[in-house]
Design an enzyme around this catalytic site. Structure first.
Site, PDB file in Angstrom:
ATOM      1  N   ASP A 445       0.888  -1.249   0.070  1.00 20.80           N
ATOM      2  CA  ASP A 445      -0.211   0.090  -0.023  1.00 20.80           C
ATOM      3  C   ASP A 445       0.939   1.295  -0.101  1.00 20.80           C
ATOM      4  OD1 ASP A 445      -2.366   1.110  -0.013  1.00 20.80           O
ATOM      5  OD2 ASP A 445      -2.997   0.604   1.918  1.00 20.80           O
ATOM      6  N   GLU A 448       2.693   6.533  -3.169  1.00 21.78           N
ATOM      7  CA  GLU A 448       2.601   7.411  -4.090  1.00 21.78           C
ATOM      8  C   GLU A 448       2.835   9.115  -3.657  1.00 21.78           C
ATOM      9  OE1 GLU A 448      -0.692   6.447  -2.132  1.00 21.78           O
ATOM     10  OE2 GLU A 448       0.074   5.119  -3.600  1.00 21.78           O
TER      11      GLU A 448
END
Length: 821
Positions: A445, A448
């Site tokens: 996860d 970004e």
């Protein structure tokens, strides 16, 4: 204009003319003069007859700075010829002609028939002589180079695809695209988790920008005549890739950035994430038994062990995690369920991992060398916040995100994966949990939103590292899984960039539970498939029901198409994504499609193997398969699943849609009804039916009915053959590779199967009753029922009205069947 304004004005400097050229082993170097009289070299490298590389560096010292993307650097010498006229220099390969006009500078690329493939646009001007798009060059401020750009013509009818996992309309003509990884908090905007600096054109070429900096693409959005690539660094490094088939472009791109890696076979079964945390192992065992009791196949429970923070779950020490992992693995393995690990590169302040990373200097730093505390750590109350009513919320600039994140998240450190010791340290934690019983990383996860002003061990700047950081994170995690388990690596990534295909797999991130998000999610999958990523999945039913309820109808429709992705997982918050939560009808429909997926695993895994050899995605946009048909250019609500299946999800509650069948013969998979394309169907499928069509000349290997992968071998195999003239398929599994061919020869149909250890049924659809069936020169006996043929070793049976069943034993030899009509 005042002096201050004049001093800080950002201006453009472009390549004006070529003064000379020099041939070298790998290409040619053009010496050029800019619009401001500066000398600059433009380098052309002939990588292959179909791959040309253009490099331009206004600052010579940056010429040899290595790319942060892992690309092929050593190319064999590729033959080319150079010729020159007073006005032009021409470079010819076996396939292409690269032609440079000396003054004003402009290059064009032609195919062998002298058709223009790609051409620089150097004078995109309005009637007042103002530029609408900037010619190839650089922008500067006070003499400092800021960014590079390139501009090309848009040909009439040309369409563009790729750029990563983009949830906007698949055809990017007319769009402005930002190549900067971010958390889009859903699938409803142009923002995305996975930006890949690569796109393809229906003109038969692709462009790969070898940069990790922010890139802005104006794809006919600012000007209708041209498109511009603006790179936030002062160098240009482009690979211009020719097909002419888009499939060939993807293969050449894979040659540059790496072919997709094959995930473990077991990963292609169903995944389920129990979102209710429990210390009671019997809770998970009870869930597993319910899947088994309800006859629903399942292979993995995801994210029930978390290395880093996860909402609602306690922070455990590594010793406690290892103990829990062993206990869970032991209990669930008795139910033939594997367990998956959750990771995120977010080390919440005060945790064991954060203290270790800080002590050893394994985290990202600030300019002063201190540990960079970043507001991205996940809180136990999740990511939901009260609605904000402001223009800043709509613009979502850097300042707004900083403020938003400080409200929603908590402080954490992030590992610095450019530090070799930190890389090993991260891997060691995962390896320990793999050895304790985890099968893979079922959710890798975040990553970004790594800050662009962080400082790295490698000395690289944060803006350059931002887009590539998730790739380093996935690489470390992927390697750890492989080393800790002994099987092929498995990382389910949310973020990434070019090269992500080497570390499979990925998923679409946090969609809402709406019909609109379902369609946007499909577009994201098709987009990333056209960006070189083969294996992709999504959260079945959407991740979070913010604005609406997850209705049984939406759940069913989403689940139907999710079975026809490379990977399928049941994941989301409130309600639990178990099929029995949505009513008896939903349960029965889900069971039907889940069991069909498991029977199709020989087809799915063989198609996955093909992806690793070709660079093709498992789900393919229609334009990829039917490039010469303009009717496919804007089709982003249906797709091909491998070579054979056309999948047309129903994405509205009205149970209506159109389906476009390209040229050729197609069959309704459920009824066998035949259609002659090109044809548009207007259908109203009942809730039980996913519109599914099969292309003629398809061979689909189907396995036995199973509850989990490994329950029994894929034996016998059924070859489901839909034949018009000739078909072939390569079956791949961990034990053997089998070539299957079928062909019409007058009044004969011939089926050939290479050496195999397995037993086979041939199911030949849409045919007449044979006069005889010959297997390896011997007549096979005819049976009167499907039950009789199943009990026999060899034989055939005709099922009214149009299906021939043939059974034989491969026996490790070449096998030839002749069906006489």
């Amino acid at each position: 204009m005042g002096r201050f304004e004049e001093d800080t004005l950002e201006e453009h400097e472009f390549i004006q003319r070529m003064s000379s050229s020099q041939k070298v082993n790998s290409g040619i170097i053009f010496s050029c003069i800019t619009s401001r009289g500066k000398n600059i070299n433009v380098e052309l490298k002939v990588c292959t007859p179909c791959i040309l590389r253009i490099k331009m560096y206004p600052e010579v010292e940056k010429r040899d700075v290595a790319s942060l993307l892992e690309i092929k650097r050593d190319w064999d010498i590729s033959a080319f010829d150079v010729s020159e006229t007073p006005d032009k220099v021409m470079v010819k390969t076996e396939v292409l002609r690269f032609e440079v006009q000396k003054e004003p500078w402009q290059y064009s690329i032609y195919d062998k028939n002298s058709k223009v493939i790609l051409k620089e646009h150097i004078a995109d001007l309005d009637v007042h002589n103002n530029y609408r798009s900037l010619p190839v060059g650089f922008t500067t401020e006070n003499g400092r180079f800021l960014r590079a750009n390139e501009t090309f013509y848009i040909s009439p009818g040309e369409c563009f695809y790729g750029f990563g996992e983009k949830f906007t309309r698949l055809n990017k003509l007319g769009q402005r695209i930002c190549g900067w990884n971010t958390n889009p908090f859903g699938v409803g905007t142009e923002e995305s988790y996975k930006n890949i600096p690569f796109f393809v054109s229906t003109r038969g070429y692709g462009v790969f920008i070898n940069s990790t900096h922010r890139i802005t693409y104006e794809m006919g959005s600012r000007s209708l005549m041209s498109y511009t690539i603006m790179i936030e660094e002062p160098r240009l490094d482009l690979f211009l890739i020719y097909g002419p088939e888009l499939k060939d472009v993807l293969a050449h791109y894979a040659e540059i950035t790496g072919y997709p890696s094959l995930p473990p076979l077991e990963s292609f079964g169903l995944w389920y994430t129990p979102f209710s945390w429990s210390d009671d192992i019997d809770y998970y065992v009870g869930l597993a038994r319910k899947f088994r009791e309800l006859d629903i196949p399942i292979d993995q429970f995801s994210c029930i062990v978390n290395l880093t923070s996860f909402p609602g779950r306690p922070e455990l020490t590594m010793k406690e995690l290892v103990k829990r992992t062993k206990a869970l693995s032991s209990a669930l393995s008795k139910e033939s369920i594997k367990i998956g690990l959750y990771v995120a590169p977010l080390l919440n302040i005060g945790t064991e991992l954060e203290k270790e990373a800080r002590e050893h200097g394994y985290c990202l730093k600030r300019e002063d060398g201190s540990a960079y505390e970043i507001p991205l750590g996940v809180k136990n109350n999740g990511e939901i916040r009260e609605t904000e009513y402001s223009m800043a919320m709509l613009e979502r600039d850097h300042a707004w995100r900083e403020r938003h994140n400080r409200i929603v998240y908590t402080s954490c450190l992030m590992p610095d994966f450019t530090n070799p010791e930190a890389f090993k340290w991260w891997k060691s934690k995962i390896i320990e949990l793999m050895k304790a019983g985890c099968f893979g990383i079922d959710m890798s996860d975040f990553g970004e939103d790594v800050p662009s002003d962080a400082y790295y061990y490698s000395g690289r700047v944060g803006k350059e590292m931002h887009n590539v950081y998730p790739l380093l994170y996935q690489k470390a995690s992927y390697e750890a899984v492989a080393e800790g388990t002994g099987h092929r690596g498995l990382v389910n990534a949310r973020s990434g960039t070019a090269g992500l295909q080497r570390y499979p797999i990925c998923w679409s991130g946090d969609s809402s539970c709406t019909w609109e998000d379902m369609l946007a999610t499909i577009r994201g999958g098709l987009s990333i498939g056209l960006s070189g990523v083969a294996f992709w999945s999504c959260d079945t039913g959407g991740y979070v029901p913010l604005t609406s309820e997850l209705t049984p109808e939406l759940w069913i429709r989403w689940a139907q198409f999710a079975m026809f992705l490379s990977h399928t997982r049941l994941h989301g918050i409130g309600p639990e994504r178990v099929p029995w939560n949505f009513g008896e009808k939903a349960l029965n429909i889900f069971r039907r499609y889940a069991r069909l997926r498991y029977r199709l695993l020989p087809y799915i895994f063989s198609s996955a193997y093909k992806s690793t050899q070709t660079g093709l995605p498992m789900i393919r946009a229609m334009v990829l398969e039917f490039q010469d048909d303009p009717n496919t250019y804007d089709r982003d609500d249906q797709y091909m699943f491998g070579d054979a299946f056309l999948v047309a999800p129903v994405y509205t509650p009205e149970n209506k849609r159109t389906v476009y069948l390209p040229k050729g013969i197609w069959f309704n998979y459920w009824t066998g009804e035949e259609y002659q394309g090109a044809k548009t169907l207007y259908i109203q499928p009942p809730l039980e039916e996913l519109p599914l069509y099969i292309r003629c000349n398809s061979i689909v290997p189907i396995g036995p009915d199973i509850d989990y992968i490994g329950q029994k071998p894929f034996d016998p195999l059924t070859l489901d053959i839909w034949l018009c003239d000739s078909a072939r398929f390569t079956i791949y599994d961990e034990e053997e590779m089998v070539e299957c061919k079928a062909e019409c020869r007058g009044r004969r149909k011939v089926v050939e199967v290479s050496n195999s250890k397995k037993h086979y049924f041939v199911k030949l659809n849409h045919t007449v009753c044979p006069i005889q069936v010959i297997f390896n020169e011997q007549n096979l006996p005819r049976f009167d029922s499907i039950g009789e043929i199943k009990r026999a070793e060899f034989g055939w049976y005709f099922e009214t009205p149009s299906t021939v069943w043939i059974k034989f034993n491969g026996s490790g030899r070449n096998n030839k069947i002749i069906i006489e009509e």
